[in-house]
Design an enzyme around this catalytic site. Structure first.
Site, PDB file in Angstrom:
ATOM      1  N   HIS A 156       0.521  -0.872  -0.125  1.00 48.06           N
ATOM      2  CA  HIS A 156      -0.187  -0.099   0.177  1.00 48.06           C
ATOM      3  C   HIS A 156       0.692   0.370  -0.398  1.00 48.06           C
ATOM      4  CE1 HIS A 156      -3.399   2.200   1.184  1.00 48.06           C
ATOM      5  NE2 HIS A 156      -2.521   3.447   1.069  1.00 48.06           N
ATOM      6  N   GLU A 157       1.875   1.940   0.651  1.00 51.86           N
ATOM      7  CA  GLU A 157       2.862   2.560   0.884  1.00 51.86           C
ATOM      8  C   GLU A 157       4.003   2.731   0.138  1.00 51.86           C
ATOM      9  OE1 GLU A 157       1.608   4.831   3.070  1.00 51.86           O
ATOM     10  OE2 GLU A 157       0.398   3.660   4.337  1.00 51.86           O
ATOM     11  N   HIS A 175       1.907   4.565  -3.207  1.00 49.31           N
ATOM     12  CA  HIS A 175       1.780   6.137  -2.768  1.00 49.31           C
ATOM     13  C   HIS A 175       3.536   7.076  -3.150  1.00 49.31           C
ATOM     14  CE1 HIS A 175      -1.680   6.544  -0.658  1.00 49.31           C
ATOM     15  NE2 HIS A 175      -1.755   5.378  -0.293  1.00 49.31           N
TER      16      HIS A 175
END
Length: 375
Positions: A28-29, A32
């Site tokens: 997820h990170e 980003h």
């Protein structure tokens, strides 16, 4: 139970839980992070976990990669972020060098900021698709013919007139080729009236049935609530093999099914159709991770894919503090032609924090009630 046995049991839950959580959070990170770099945003920190730092290093572009003591999440912090949630605090901004000023997140266009924020959930969905596709390609998919083996007495199927030997060819007009497809549709459609197209004695007939909610135990003894039609399968199993493109398509379909089923459940909870007792928190995830780990590493990776879909979905909710909340603010900014005031955003983040904490407390309470056998 001895202390050693208790510690062994704890490790048996904790290690699989950390594996699943850290994989999902990292991806997820990373979504980003990668899109931020592509958009020219300078990343100050990439953290897995919160709190005291356990391990860290700084890459050649100045990003501090850190592993923290509390592994219940993570964050990517940009050069102009006031905190890990990218919230506006109203505090004076520290002057930056010209190079760092050019890498500020807040100076990028709405489209770029939205892309960076949406990249986290998108990465979660892509991870799930990739894992499912790998399994479909490597192991194939067991397929059973949609034949009715037997009909349970007093079931929805019995009331609708199903008979042994019926071949279910469609549900609500959608073709059916696998008994598993029947289970997926029925499991998510309890109390709904479904139209079944059935081949019987060379003729196609239409039957209407409303699956019934039933509480049952899974293979680990956990109580689950599912919609049941009341039929069993029959016929030989075949193994369906997929090429790379087909596997990706099947992985995307599986990801969509999990997403759709999760949203249907949440909608039914809000409408009062289903109880909220199936919502789980960290304790529940740890318990399931430990149980699934007993089936092997492949099963644990499959659980990581399911969790990745859930994390991606939750982060898209339009709640300030979550990715969906940021996207909501950007949508308002696009319509107004200017961002909301820092005060309005600050209030929004406080509300979002309250909602997220309330949900976590409720889910954890469910976990405790389930764990102690009270709920």
């Amino acid at each position: 139970m001895s202390i050693l046995e208790g510690l062994y049991g704890l490790v048996g839950y904790l290690v699989p839980f950390l594996f699943v959580l850290l994989v999902v959070v990292f991806v997820h990170e990373l979504g980003h992070f990668v899109v931020a770099r592509l958009c020219g945003v300078k990343v100050k920190a990439f953290s897995i976990g919160f709190g005291p730092e356990i391990f860290a290093f700084v890459d050649r572009k100045g990003t501090r990669w850190r592993l923290a003591a509390i592994p219940l999440g993570g964050y990517v912090k940009f050069i102009d972020d006031m905190n890990a949630a990218s919230a506006q605090t109203g505090a004076p901004r520290v002057p930056l060098s010209p190079e760092d000023e050019a890498g500020r997140f807040q100076t990028k266009s709405i489209a770029r900021r939205a892309a960076i924020v949406a990249a986290g959930p998108a990465a979660n969905f892509l991870l799930a698709i990739a894992i499912f596709a790998f399994f479909f390609m490597s192991y194939g998919q067991p397929v059973y013919p949609p034949l009715v083996g037997s009909v349970m007495p007093d079931s929805a199927a019995a009331e609708a007139g199903f008979e042994e030997g019926d071949l279910i060819v469609a549900i609500e007009g959608s073709p059916i080729s696998d008994f598993g497809e029947i289970q997926r549709v029925v499991g998510a459609s309890a109390t709904d009236t479904l139209r079944f197209s059935v081949e019987r004695a060379g003729e196609t007939i239409e039957l209407l049935a409303s699956p019934k909610w039933q509480t049952m135990d899974d293979r680990f003894g956990n109580e689950i609530r599912v919609g049941l039609l009341g039929i069993t399968r029959t016929g030989e199993m075949t193994l369906k093999h997929y090429g790379p493109l087909e596997a990706v398509g099947a992985g995307a379909a599986q990801t969509w099914y999990i997403l759709e089923r999760s949203l249907d459940y949440l909608r039914n909870v809000v409408l009062g159709v289903e109880p909220a007792d199936q919502l789980g928190g960290p304790i529940r995830v740890a318990q399931i991770s430990g149980q699934v780990a007993t089936l092997g590493f492949a099963a644990l990776v499959n659980l990581a894919a399911v969790m990745s879909v859930s994390i991606g979905m939750i982060n898209l909710f339009p709640v300030p503090m979550l990715d969906g909340g940021h996207l909501m603010f950007y949508a308002v900014e696009a319509v107004r032609g200017r961002p909301l005031s820092e005060r309005a955003q600050g209030v929004g983040f406080q509300i979002g924090m309250t909602l997220v904490l309330a949900l976590m407390l409720f889910a954890t309470w469910n976990d405790i009630m389930r764990w102690t056998g009270v709920g």
